[in-house]
Design a protein around this motif. Structure first.
Motif, PDB file in Angstrom:
ATOM      1  N   GLU A  55       0.803  -1.395  -0.069  1.00 53.45           N
ATOM      2  CA  GLU A  55       0.102   0.527  -0.520  1.00 53.45           C
ATOM      3  C   GLU A  55       1.127   1.287   0.107  1.00 53.45           C
ATOM      4  O   GLU A  55       0.423   2.541  -0.605  1.00 53.45           O
ATOM      5  N   ARG A  56       2.088   1.043   0.466  1.00 55.29           N
ATOM      6  CA  ARG A  56       2.696   2.483   0.582  1.00 55.29           C
ATOM      7  C   ARG A  56       2.911   2.161  -0.356  1.00 55.29           C
ATOM      8  O   ARG A  56       3.284   3.488  -1.094  1.00 55.29           O
ATOM      9  N   ILE A  57       4.070   1.772  -1.019  1.00 55.75           N
ATOM     10  CA  ILE A  57       4.574   1.876  -2.261  1.00 55.75           C
ATOM     11  C   ILE A  57       3.380   2.374  -3.678  1.00 55.75           C
ATOM     12  O   ILE A  57       3.984   3.692  -4.367  1.00 55.75           O
ATOM     13  N   LYS A  58       2.095   2.226  -3.204  1.00 55.88           N
ATOM     14  CA  LYS A  58       1.225   2.068  -3.835  1.00 55.88           C
ATOM     15  C   LYS A  58       0.795   3.663  -3.980  1.00 55.88           C
ATOM     16  O   LYS A  58       1.063   4.761  -5.055  1.00 55.88           O
ATOM     17  N   LEU A  59       1.118   4.284  -2.779  1.00 54.12           N
ATOM     18  CA  LEU A  59       0.202   5.965  -2.732  1.00 54.12           C
ATOM     19  C   LEU A  59       1.570   6.497  -2.789  1.00 54.12           C
ATOM     20  O   LEU A  59       1.037   7.509  -3.528  1.00 54.12           O
ATOM     21  N   LEU A  60       2.608   6.443  -2.805  1.00 54.92           N
ATOM     22  CA  LEU A  60       3.929   6.739  -2.959  1.00 54.92           C
ATOM     23  C   LEU A  60       4.037   7.648  -4.168  1.00 54.92           C
ATOM     24  O   LEU A  60       4.076   8.274  -5.456  1.00 54.92           O
ATOM     25  N   THR A  61       3.839   5.657  -4.934  1.00 62.75           N
ATOM     26  CA  THR A  61       4.038   5.981  -6.860  1.00 62.75           C
ATOM     27  C   THR A  61       2.338   7.036  -7.764  1.00 62.75           C
ATOM     28  O   THR A  61       2.883   7.710  -8.327  1.00 62.75           O
ATOM     29  N   ARG A  62       1.320   6.519  -6.789  1.00 57.38           N
ATOM     30  CA  ARG A  62       0.432   7.811  -7.064  1.00 57.38           C
ATOM     31  C   ARG A  62       0.290   9.374  -6.653  1.00 57.38           C
ATOM     32  O   ARG A  62       0.213   9.930  -7.562  1.00 57.38           O
ATOM     33  N   GLU A  63       1.224   9.372  -5.608  1.00 59.48           N
ATOM     34  CA  GLU A  63       1.992  10.627  -5.528  1.00 59.48           C
ATOM     35  C   GLU A  63       2.802  11.129  -6.286  1.00 59.48           C
ATOM     36  O   GLU A  63       3.818  12.227  -6.443  1.00 59.48           O
TER      37      GLU A  63
END
Length: 185
Positions: A55-63
C-alpha cells in the motif's frame, strides 16, 4: 538540442512500453510500471505477503514520489536500490511514518523487490531494491514487497556503482516515471 532528443527518446520508449499488454494474471491495482531511459519494468506487488508495504508503494507512486528518483546504490551481482524521493542519496524517506516489518519465507532471488531499511527491522519507508541475483543472507530479514515479472533486462542496464564506495553511483540512472498499472496513461 541534445536535451530535446533525450526527452524524445524517453517519450518513445514510454509509448512503446505502454503498447505492451500486462502479463496474464496480473491485478492492475497491484502492478507497478517503472520506466527508465532503457525501458519498462513491470513489478507484481505482493499484498498477500506485505500489505502495508504494498500500500505504501502504491500511495507514493500515485503521489509521483518516485518520478525522477535515482538508483543511488547499485551493486553488480547483488541489487539496485532506489526510492529516496526526499534526498536522492539513500538517506531519506517519505512524509509518512516508517512501517513495521512484514517478513516472509519468500527467498531473495533474481527479480525479487525488497524494502530497504536501516538496522532497525521496523524502519522501511519508501526505499526499495531489486535483486540481480540470489542472496540467501537477506531471507527473512527484509520485507519482500514484490517481484519483477517483465523487464529484468532493463534493470540489468541500470548504471552500477563503485564497489569501493558500497555501490554508490555517480551520475545515477533514474526512474523516469512510476505508475500503478490501473492508473497508467
Amino acid at each position: 538540442m541534445i536535451r530535446l532528443l533525450a526527452a524524445l527518446a524517453v517519450l518513445m520508449l514510454s509509448v512503446s512500453a505502454q503498447a505492451q499488454p500486462l502479463p496474464a494474471g496480473l491485478d492492475p491495482q497491484n502492478t507497478i510500471l517503472l520506466d527508465t531511459k532503457d525501458g519498462r519494468v513491470v513489478i507484481k506487488l505482493r499484498p498477500d505477503l506485505a500489505p502495508q508495504h504494498a500500500e505504501r508503494i502504491k500511495l507514493l507512486t500515485r503521489e509521483k514520489f518516485y518520478d525522477n528518483v535515482p538508483f543511488h546504490r547499485v551493486i553488480d551481482g547483488f541489487m539496485a536500490q532506489t526510492g529516496d524521493g526526499q534526498r536522492g542519496n539513500g538517506t531519506g524517506g517519505s512524509k509518512y511514518p516508517d512501517l513495521p516489518a512484514e517478513f516472509s519465507n519468500v527467498p531473495y532471488k533474481r527479480g525479487i523487490v525488497g524494502m530497504a531499511r536501516s538496522s532497525d527491522p521496523n524502519s522501511a519507508n519508501s526505499q526499495f531494491f531489486i535483486m540481480f541475483a540470489e542472496t540467501p543472507g537477506l531471507n527473512g530479514k527484509y520485507t519482500v514487497v514484490g517481484e519483477v515479472v517483465r523487464g529484468m533486462d532493463v534493470v540489468d542496464k541500470v548504471k552500477k556503482g563503485s564497489p569501493a564506495d558500497n555501490g554508490r553511483v555517480t551520475n545515477p540512472d533514474k526512474i523516469v516515471r512510476m505508475q500503478v498499472a490501473a492508473d497508467a496513461k
